[in-house]
Design a protein around this motif. Structure first.
Motif, short mmCIF file in Angstrom:
data_model
loop_
_atom_site.label_atom_id
_atom_site.label_comp_id
_atom_site.label_asym_id
_atom_site.label_seq_id
_atom_site.Cartn_x
_atom_site.Cartn_y
_atom_site.Cartn_z
N ARG B 46 0.83 -1.21 0.00
CA ARG B 46 0.00 0.00 0.00
C ARG B 46 0.86 1.25 0.00
O ARG B 46 0.36 2.34 -0.32
CB ARG B 46 -0.92 0.00 1.21
CG ARG B 46 -1.99 -1.08 1.13
CD ARG B 46 -2.67 -1.25 2.45
NE ARG B 46 -3.34 -0.05 2.87
CZ ARG B 46 -3.74 0.18 4.13
NH1 ARG B 46 -3.49 -0.71 5.07
NH2 ARG B 46 -4.35 1.29 4.44
N CYS B 47 2.10 1.12 0.40
CA CYS B 47 3.03 2.25 0.35
C CYS B 47 3.74 2.19 -0.99
O CYS B 47 4.79 1.56 -1.13
CB CYS B 47 4.00 2.16 1.52
SG CYS B 47 3.18 2.31 3.11
N LYS B 48 3.15 2.79 -1.98
CA LYS B 48 3.64 2.68 -3.35
C LYS B 48 4.51 3.89 -3.68
O LYS B 48 4.20 5.01 -3.29
CB LYS B 48 2.47 2.63 -4.33
CG LYS B 48 1.58 1.40 -4.17
CD LYS B 48 0.44 1.44 -5.18
CE LYS B 48 -0.76 0.62 -4.71
NZ LYS B 48 -0.49 -0.80 -4.54
N ALA B 49 5.52 3.64 -4.45
CA ALA B 49 6.40 4.71 -4.90
C ALA B 49 5.68 5.58 -5.93
O ALA B 49 4.71 5.15 -6.58
CB ALA B 49 7.66 4.13 -5.51
N LEU B 53 2.50 4.93 -8.68
CA LEU B 53 1.24 5.70 -8.70
C LEU B 53 1.00 6.26 -10.11
O LEU B 53 -0.12 6.26 -10.61
CB LEU B 53 1.31 6.84 -7.68
CG LEU B 53 1.44 6.40 -6.21
CD1 LEU B 53 1.63 7.62 -5.30
CD2 LEU B 53 0.21 5.61 -5.78
N TYR B 77 8.08 7.82 -1.06
CA TYR B 77 8.00 8.71 0.10
C TYR B 77 8.83 9.97 -0.12
O TYR B 77 9.67 10.36 0.66
CB TYR B 77 8.40 7.96 1.38
CG TYR B 77 7.23 7.14 1.86
CD1 TYR B 77 6.06 7.77 2.24
CD2 TYR B 77 7.28 5.76 1.86
CE1 TYR B 77 4.96 7.04 2.63
CE2 TYR B 77 6.18 5.02 2.24
CZ TYR B 77 5.03 5.67 2.63
OH TYR B 77 3.93 4.94 2.99
N THR B 78 8.54 10.54 -1.26
CA THR B 78 9.19 11.79 -1.63
C THR B 78 8.13 12.86 -1.94
O THR B 78 8.46 13.93 -2.46
CB THR B 78 10.07 11.57 -2.87
OG1 THR B 78 9.32 10.79 -3.81
CG2 THR B 78 11.33 10.80 -2.51
N GLY B 79 6.87 12.54 -1.63
CA GLY B 79 5.80 13.54 -1.68
C GLY B 79 5.52 14.09 -3.06
O GLY B 79 5.82 13.47 -4.09
N ALA B 80 4.91 15.29 -3.07
CA ALA B 80 4.47 15.90 -4.32
C ALA B 80 5.65 16.19 -5.24
O ALA B 80 5.56 16.03 -6.46
CB ALA B 80 3.72 17.20 -4.02
N LEU B 111 17.05 3.62 -3.01
CA LEU B 111 16.72 3.98 -1.64
C LEU B 111 15.39 4.73 -1.57
O LEU B 111 15.08 5.55 -2.42
CB LEU B 111 17.85 4.86 -1.08
CG LEU B 111 17.80 5.20 0.42
CD1 LEU B 111 17.90 3.96 1.28
CD2 LEU B 111 18.92 6.17 0.76
N ILE B 112 14.60 4.43 -0.54
CA ILE B 112 13.34 5.12 -0.27
C ILE B 112 13.62 6.41 0.49
O ILE B 112 14.53 6.46 1.32
CB ILE B 112 12.42 4.20 0.58
CG1 ILE B 112 12.04 2.95 -0.22
CG2 ILE B 112 11.16 4.95 1.04
CD1 ILE B 112 11.29 1.91 0.60
N GLY B 113 12.83 7.43 0.20
CA GLY B 113 12.90 8.65 1.03
C GLY B 113 13.93 9.68 0.59
O GLY B 113 14.27 10.56 1.37
N GLU B 114 14.42 9.55 -0.62
CA GLU B 114 15.38 10.54 -1.14
C GLU B 114 14.85 11.05 -2.47
O GLU B 114 14.39 10.28 -3.31
CB GLU B 114 16.75 9.89 -1.38
CG GLU B 114 17.35 9.21 -0.19
CD GLU B 114 18.16 10.16 0.69
OE1 GLU B 114 18.59 11.21 0.17
OE2 GLU B 114 18.34 9.86 1.89
N THR B 219 8.14 -1.42 -2.51
CA THR B 219 7.20 -0.34 -2.80
C THR B 219 7.16 0.00 -4.29
O THR B 219 6.38 0.85 -4.71
CB THR B 219 7.65 0.92 -2.05
OG1 THR B 219 9.04 1.14 -2.35
CG2 THR B 219 7.49 0.74 -0.56
#
Lengths: 384, 384
Positions: B46-49, B53, B77-80, B111-114, B219
């Motif tokens: 459910r936490c898709k990159a 999306l 997890y890098t938002g808009a 890596l996630i989050g960058e 993800t």
């Protein structure tokens, strides 16, 4: 500080000869009454060891006179012969103590799929019965150790005059629905078996059931609670439940701290879940992510691996509305990077991961460990 | 042997500069038609990159002109800002190729989050578009590698004149509902997007969905199937499904063989289950037991750990009626020890665990790996 802290109990830990190391390997705990009330919970694994199959019957009437525990062999997947070994062990304890075999719980721990040598076991039962003493709790706690590096004991003394004491073993195969653990808790409070059962289930639900060291559920887990009533004091039931929960939590944390090969003790706290079940499901998913656990071993605050694990669950949350903090540093806010991960200090053994789901107001904490070279070594180099 | 084996496709793999190693890190595959039919499946996390999306929208109409893939960052997890990066990448490809951005799939891994550096990405898109060639499949396969030690390609040539070719990456976070994988498969068979979708779902269900290297779900997983129709041949639909399944299985086995740190490739075959789902659930439970996986690393045929994992499932079986064989040696029959475990040879890299539930006639095989020091090292020493 032990299973003999409460009055009305005697214990012994002896060398039966089941372990090649020559260490103590058989423990006996006797409830000398006046009450013989008891409750127990067992592994939820469907592949249950013979002593669990036996003990599930024994506990039905809530009466237990003694519990005998051996390390050096799980007596699981050993068929009819293995069940007879368990039965004969209970009979031997009953004969020694002058009680009914149907009131003797049996626990075993060790390798699955090997028969236990009955003669060695029975010799150990004789020695243990002869050695029973009201101050021998430590010896009993040592006798149930397998890969544990230290005995685990706990106690609570109420100002009202009753006591709860306990011992535990478990270092690997530590997962929910209990963990690979054998736990014996005693109390001299005056309580019925129904009261003990209620208190035990409420305590294990939030302690042992939330310890998930390696995601592996054992075939032999047993947590038994024996009540002697020897204090003559009837406790307030909620006071007793709190004390029992504290003892269970202390023992669970000792199990976590001694988990095979671990270099970090990780608490995964899930906040603001829609339900407590959701919080547990999310915490457990993270506790089972090998990638997350290996990152913590490497002192890498890899919060992406936390969210990747959270996302595998069906708990209620907005995947892009989750906050994550590691050891007090908010690394992710609303699904986006917040503080730099370099600020997180993972050198202490204690690690706290806080996951805020923003979906309700329930919470739960799962205890786990990191995935280390030593874990792989211990579980590849030795059969257990 | 590649994503350009089928006619009607061009590919490129270039150095955009996303990876500090200076290796190729951006791949582009163009479908030159005459058809632009496509299907795709994505992670069930459910936490898709962001690229997932985006691509989930692109695939809605079954029309895809190109797919662009980068390593060096997951854009999750890098938002808009991260979503805009994906969108801008698709727009750049569309401009270069004279197609619609809404027909461009985007995949990222790392890596996630960058945040990904957009200028570097766009430079890579330009270079890749300029380098597109009908024989550059290998370069594209190299550009999507992360911790992979080798590129993964496969192809099938039908005697009827159509071809299926593919490339894949993935070495860790390999778990069901796909694995951490990016896979692009191409065909020049004449098929509609609906036909491609049917074939792709049936093929991934029994191949990539049954690869579970480390229990961790990514993800970013994407498996895309592009059809150019350039052969002019309309295949028999079941022939095509078989060919596609064979290509997917080959790629899945290449992923298994290159899994991070693994020293054994383990096939867990579950026989005589009540349902195929039951067989999958049982195989998957064993594939996720760290204790079982560590034992295999240590060449220890610890069948007790197999059964302890089986017992955690709710599949239909009699817990004391299960047989287990490891590498052809029947170590457990009807829940009791059979042949001595010493007879099992675990020195070969390939390990076969056969679990007979005696509960029906359905079967499934899960592919996994052992848990090794190298796995812990790769996933603790490097952020990924």
């Amino acid at each position: 500080m032990s299973v003999t802290a409460a009055s009305g109990f005697a214990a012994a830990g002896v060398v039966a000869g089941l372990k090649s190391s020559g260490a103590r390997d058989l423990a006996l705990v006797q409830n000398r009454g006046p009450l013989n009330a008891a409750a127990a919970v067992f592994t939820t694994n469907r592949c249950k060891a013979n002593p669990v199959l036996w003990s599930e019957q024994v506990i039905q009437d809530g009466v237990v006179s003694a519990i005998v525990l051996n390390s050096g062999g799980a007596n699981c997947y050993t068929g009819a012969q293995g069940f007879q070994t368990t039965h004969a062990t209970a009979e031997a304890v009953a004969t020694e103590l002058g009680v009914s075999a149907g009131d003797v719980l049996v626990c075993s721990t060790g390798l699955i799929g090997e028969q236990l040598p009955l003669d060695v076991l029975l010799g150990g039962v004789s020695s243990a019965a002869a050695a029973l003493a009201p101050d021998a709790g430590l010896g009993a706690a040592e006798a149930i150790m397998t890969t544990d590096t230290r005995p685990k004991q706990s106690e609570y003394r109420s100002p009202d005059g009753w006591t709860v004491g306990g011992m535990a073993k478990g270092a690997g195969m530590l997962a929910p629905g209990l963990a690979t653990m054998l736990v014996v808790i005693t109390t001299d409070a005056v309580l019925t078996s129904e009261q003990l059962d209620r208190a035990l289930r409420s305590a294990t639900r939030v302690t042992f059931d939330r310890l998930d060291s390696d995601g592996c559920m054992s075939t032999n887990d047993t947590v038994a609670l024996l009540g002697s009533g020897a204090s003559g004091v009837e406790p307030d039931e909620s006071d007793f439940a709190s004390a029992l929960t504290a003892v269970c939590r202390d023992l669970a944390e000792q199990l976590q701290a001694d988990a095979e090969g671990a270099s970090h003790d990780i608490s995964i706290e899930v906040l603001n879940a829609r339900s407590e079940d959701d919080a547990v499901v999310v915490g457990r998913a993270v506790s089972r992510s090998n990638l997350f656990k290996a990152a913590i071993f490497g002192n890498d605050p890899n919060w992406g691996r936390v969210l990747a694990a959270v996302g595998t669950t069906d708990a209620e949350f907005d995947p892009y509305g989750i906050d994550v903090a590691i050891n007090g540093v908010q690394v992710c806010t609303a699904g986006q990077p917040d503080q730099p991960r370099e600020l997180v200090d993972l050198t202490p053994r204690k690690v706290h991961v806080l996951i805020d789901l923003h979906a309700g107001d329930e919470t739960a904490t799962i205890l786990t460990n990191d995935l280390t070279h030593d874990y792989v070594h211990e579980n590849s180099a030795y059969a257990s």
